[in-house]
Design a protein around this motif. Structure first.
Motif, mmCIF file in Angstrom:
data_model
loop_
_atom_site.group_PDB
_atom_site.id
_atom_site.type_symbol
_atom_site.label_atom_id
_atom_site.label_comp_id
_atom_site.label_asym_id
_atom_site.label_seq_id
_atom_site.Cartn_x
_atom_site.Cartn_y
_atom_site.Cartn_z
ATOM 1 N N ASP A 7 0.837 -1.207 0.000
ATOM 2 C CA ASP A 7 0.000 0.000 0.000
ATOM 3 C C ASP A 7 0.874 1.261 0.000
ATOM 4 O OD1 ASP A 7 -2.376 -1.361 -0.090
ATOM 5 O OD2 ASP A 7 -2.739 -1.234 2.090
ATOM 6 N N ALA A 10 2.377 1.554 -3.350
ATOM 7 C CA ALA A 10 1.388 2.005 -4.317
ATOM 8 C C ALA A 10 1.128 3.488 -4.117
ATOM 9 C CB ALA A 10 0.102 1.207 -4.182
ATOM 10 N N GLU A 11 1.028 3.881 -2.847
ATOM 11 C CA GLU A 11 0.801 5.294 -2.561
ATOM 12 C C GLU A 11 2.005 6.113 -3.011
ATOM 13 O OE1 GLU A 11 -0.133 7.911 1.326
ATOM 14 O OE2 GLU A 11 -1.117 5.955 1.257
ATOM 15 N N MET A 13 3.970 5.369 -5.439
ATOM 16 C CA MET A 13 3.926 5.407 -6.909
ATOM 17 C C MET A 13 2.897 6.418 -7.378
ATOM 18 S SD MET A 13 4.506 1.479 -8.054
ATOM 19 C CE MET A 13 4.382 1.778 -9.762
ATOM 20 N N ARG A 14 1.727 6.428 -6.697
ATOM 21 C CA ARG A 14 0.706 7.424 -7.052
ATOM 22 C C ARG A 14 1.261 8.834 -6.819
ATOM 23 N NH1 ARG A 14 -2.872 3.645 -4.900
ATOM 24 N NH2 ARG A 14 -2.791 4.566 -2.850
ATOM 25 N N ALA A 15 1.947 9.004 -5.686
ATOM 26 C CA ALA A 15 2.529 10.310 -5.386
ATOM 27 C C ALA A 15 3.586 10.662 -6.424
ATOM 28 C CB ALA A 15 3.126 10.315 -3.988
ATOM 29 N N ASN A 17 3.650 9.555 -9.524
ATOM 30 C CA ASN A 17 2.906 9.884 -10.761
ATOM 31 C C ASN A 17 2.335 11.293 -10.685
ATOM 32 O OD1 ASN A 17 3.426 7.508 -12.078
ATOM 33 N ND2 ASN A 17 1.557 6.474 -11.386
ATOM 34 N N GLU A 18 1.748 11.617 -9.518
ATOM 35 C CA GLU A 18 1.200 12.967 -9.355
ATOM 36 C C GLU A 18 2.313 14.015 -9.452
ATOM 37 O OE1 GLU A 18 -1.295 13.414 -5.898
ATOM 38 O OE2 GLU A 18 -2.452 11.629 -6.442
ATOM 39 N N ARG A 20 5.132 13.612 -11.120
ATOM 40 C CA ARG A 20 5.501 13.684 -12.538
ATOM 41 C C ARG A 20 4.505 14.529 -13.301
ATOM 42 N NH1 ARG A 20 7.304 8.351 -12.155
ATOM 43 N NH2 ARG A 20 5.305 7.553 -12.819
ATOM 44 N N GLU A 21 3.216 14.333 -13.042
ATOM 45 C CA GLU A 21 2.159 15.096 -13.712
ATOM 46 C C GLU A 21 2.258 16.576 -13.361
ATOM 47 O OE1 GLU A 21 -1.062 15.903 -16.197
ATOM 48 O OE2 GLU A 21 0.275 14.187 -16.111
#
Length: 133
Positions: A7, A10-11, A13-15, A17-18, A20-21
């Protein structure tokens, strides 16, 4: 614990990705800002170039007018010089004519004097001849 780790990963990775975005959006914003600034600068340079062209055209027009004025003054001076030359020539011809008239008058005076002398001589001769006879 494994799930929690997954988790967190994953969090993360989401962070990521965010992040990077967000970085992509920020980079896009910088590109747009850069483009706008470049466009603003290009417009400023174009406006400045336009102003310089107007100034150059005004200077060219002024130079052309000064050239026309100078040409007119040159033409006027040429006409004045020609008029002066003609006046001088006319004066010279008048003086020449007067000199010719003076010379003719002098010749007439000489001729008159010769005639008068001839008449005086003839009269004296006649008187002398009459006295002798």
């Amino acid at each position: 614990e494994e799930e929690e780790k997954i988790d967190h990963m994953a969090e993360a990775m989401r962070a990521a990705n965010e992040l990077r975005e967000a970085a992509r959006i920020e980079a896009e914003a910088w590109r747009k800002l850069s483009k706008k600034l470049a466009n603003d600068e290009a417009q400023r340079i174009a406006a400045e170039a336009g102003e310089r062209m107007r100034e150059a055209k005004a200077l060219i027009a002024e130079a052309e007018q000064k050239t026309k004025d100078a040409d007119k003054r040159i033409e006027d001076a040429k006409l004045e010089l020609e008029s002066f030359r003609l006046t001088q020539e006319e004066e010279r011809l008048k003086q020449e004519k007067k000199c010719q008239e003076d010379v003719l008058f002098a010749y007439q005076e000489i001729e008159n004097a010769k005639q008068a002398t001839k008449i005086v001589i003839q009269k004296r001769w006649k008187l002398t001849k009459d006295k002798v006879v």
